[in-house]
Write a protein that holds these residues in place. Structure first.
Motif, mmCIF file in Angstrom:
data_model
loop_
_atom_site.group_PDB
_atom_site.id
_atom_site.type_symbol
_atom_site.label_atom_id
_atom_site.label_comp_id
_atom_site.label_asym_id
_atom_site.label_seq_id
_atom_site.Cartn_x
_atom_site.Cartn_y
_atom_site.Cartn_z
ATOM 1 N N UNK A 17 48.702 26.552 25.059
ATOM 2 C CA UNK A 17 49.036 27.917 24.661
ATOM 3 C C UNK A 17 50.301 28.327 25.399
ATOM 4 N N UNK A 18 51.263 28.846 24.649
ATOM 5 C CA UNK A 18 52.533 29.258 25.246
ATOM 6 C C UNK A 18 52.398 30.639 25.871
ATOM 7 N N UNK A 19 53.408 31.032 26.616
ATOM 8 C CA UNK A 19 53.406 32.370 27.218
ATOM 9 C C UNK A 19 53.472 33.457 26.149
ATOM 10 N N UNK A 20 53.960 33.101 24.952
ATOM 11 C CA UNK A 20 54.020 34.054 23.839
ATOM 12 C C UNK A 20 52.717 34.080 23.043
ATOM 13 N N UNK A 21 51.790 33.149 23.360
ATOM 14 C CA UNK A 21 50.502 33.113 22.677
ATOM 15 C C UNK A 21 50.385 32.075 21.583
ATOM 16 N N UNK A 22 51.445 31.293 21.341
ATOM 17 C CA UNK A 22 51.389 30.238 20.321
ATOM 18 C C UNK A 22 50.412 29.161 20.778
ATOM 19 N N UNK A 23 49.684 28.584 19.820
ATOM 20 C CA UNK A 23 48.589 27.668 20.163
ATOM 21 C C UNK A 23 48.682 26.322 19.466
ATOM 22 N N UNK A 24 48.164 25.316 20.159
ATOM 23 C CA UNK A 24 47.962 23.999 19.568
ATOM 24 C C UNK A 24 49.196 23.128 19.528
ATOM 25 N N UNK A 25 49.055 22.043 18.810
ATOM 26 C CA UNK A 25 50.102 21.026 18.729
ATOM 27 C C UNK A 25 51.398 21.585 18.143
ATOM 28 N N UNK A 26 51.284 22.382 17.096
ATOM 29 C CA UNK A 26 52.473 22.939 16.448
ATOM 30 C C UNK A 26 52.836 24.322 16.977
ATOM 31 N N UNK A 27 52.147 24.762 18.034
ATOM 32 C CA UNK A 27 52.416 26.052 18.660
ATOM 33 C C UNK A 27 52.501 27.167 17.617
ATOM 34 N N UNK A 28 51.409 27.330 16.895
ATOM 35 C CA UNK A 28 51.300 28.324 15.829
ATOM 36 C C UNK A 28 50.882 29.667 16.435
ATOM 37 N N UNK A 29 51.561 30.719 16.024
ATOM 38 C CA UNK A 29 51.222 32.053 16.504
ATOM 39 C C UNK A 29 49.916 32.511 15.848
ATOM 40 N N UNK A 30 49.085 33.223 16.598
ATOM 41 C CA UNK A 30 47.776 33.645 16.089
ATOM 42 C C UNK A 30 47.816 34.462 14.794
ATOM 43 N N UNK A 31 48.887 35.203 14.562
ATOM 44 C CA UNK A 31 48.926 36.009 13.329
ATOM 45 C C UNK A 31 48.988 35.143 12.072
ATOM 46 N N UNK A 32 49.269 33.846 12.221
ATOM 47 C CA UNK A 32 49.271 32.927 11.079
ATOM 48 C C UNK A 32 47.873 32.374 10.772
ATOM 49 N N UNK A 33 46.960 32.472 11.716
ATOM 50 C CA UNK A 33 45.627 31.855 11.577
ATOM 51 C C UNK A 33 44.930 32.322 10.309
ATOM 52 N N UNK A 34 44.508 31.366 9.508
ATOM 53 C CA UNK A 34 43.746 31.662 8.293
ATOM 54 C C UNK A 34 44.580 32.039 7.087
ATOM 55 N N UNK A 35 45.896 32.050 7.198
ATOM 56 C CA UNK A 35 46.744 32.497 6.098
ATOM 57 C C UNK A 35 47.105 31.400 5.104
ATOM 58 N N UNK A 38 43.740 26.458 5.300
ATOM 59 C CA UNK A 38 43.721 25.214 6.063
ATOM 60 C C UNK A 38 42.318 24.807 6.492
ATOM 61 N N UNK A 39 41.318 25.427 5.959
ATOM 62 C CA UNK A 39 39.941 25.039 6.250
ATOM 63 C C UNK A 39 39.349 25.722 7.463
ATOM 64 N N UNK A 40 40.197 26.137 8.391
ATOM 65 C CA UNK A 40 39.734 26.809 9.598
ATOM 66 C C UNK A 40 40.867 27.676 10.120
ATOM 67 N N UNK A 41 40.502 28.765 10.764
ATOM 68 C CA UNK A 41 41.517 29.602 11.392
ATOM 69 C C UNK A 41 41.617 29.304 12.889
ATOM 70 N N UNK A 42 40.872 28.291 13.353
ATOM 71 C CA UNK A 42 40.895 27.897 14.754
ATOM 72 C C UNK A 42 42.152 27.067 15.012
ATOM 73 N N UNK A 43 43.140 27.668 15.659
ATOM 74 C CA UNK A 43 44.416 26.994 15.869
ATOM 75 C C UNK A 43 44.360 25.919 16.940
#
Length: 90
Positions: A17-35, A38-43
């Motif tokens: 998790x970055x200091x900006x809150x991006x998560x996972x391998x592709x450093x996806x921001x939480x506001x993208x989760x579930x949009x 992708x089968x899951x919103x768990x980044x």
């Protein structure tokens, strides 16, 4: 796509998790989760994170009318953000 993953998270840590809150391998921001259906919103879930990252990048390439360099800068937040030093080298 592999290059984006390696720049965003060189150790490929799914729980990163970055200091900006991006998560996972592709450093996806939480506001993208579930949009992106992708089968899951768990980044932190690897397949979900990869799916989100790839679809975000594809959308950015489309929005940039095929200009991959612009899309990569936007993925990194370089166009609007200033958090990443030397981001134009992305």
């Amino acid at each position: 796509v592999t290059g984006v993953a390696m720049v965003e998270n060189p150790d490929l840590l799914p729980k990163a998790e970055s200091s900006a809150g991006a998560r996972g391998i592709f450093q996806v921001m939480p506001f993208h989760a579930g949009r992106y259906r992708c089968g899951s919103s768990d980044l932190r879930d690897i397949p979900s994170n990869v799916c989100h990252g790839v679809r975000i990048l594809a959308n950015l390439v489309r929005e940039a009318r095929g200009n991959v360099a612009t899309a990569l800068l936007r993925y990194n937040g370089c166009v609007r953000g200033t958090r990443t030093p030397n981001c134009h080298r992305y």
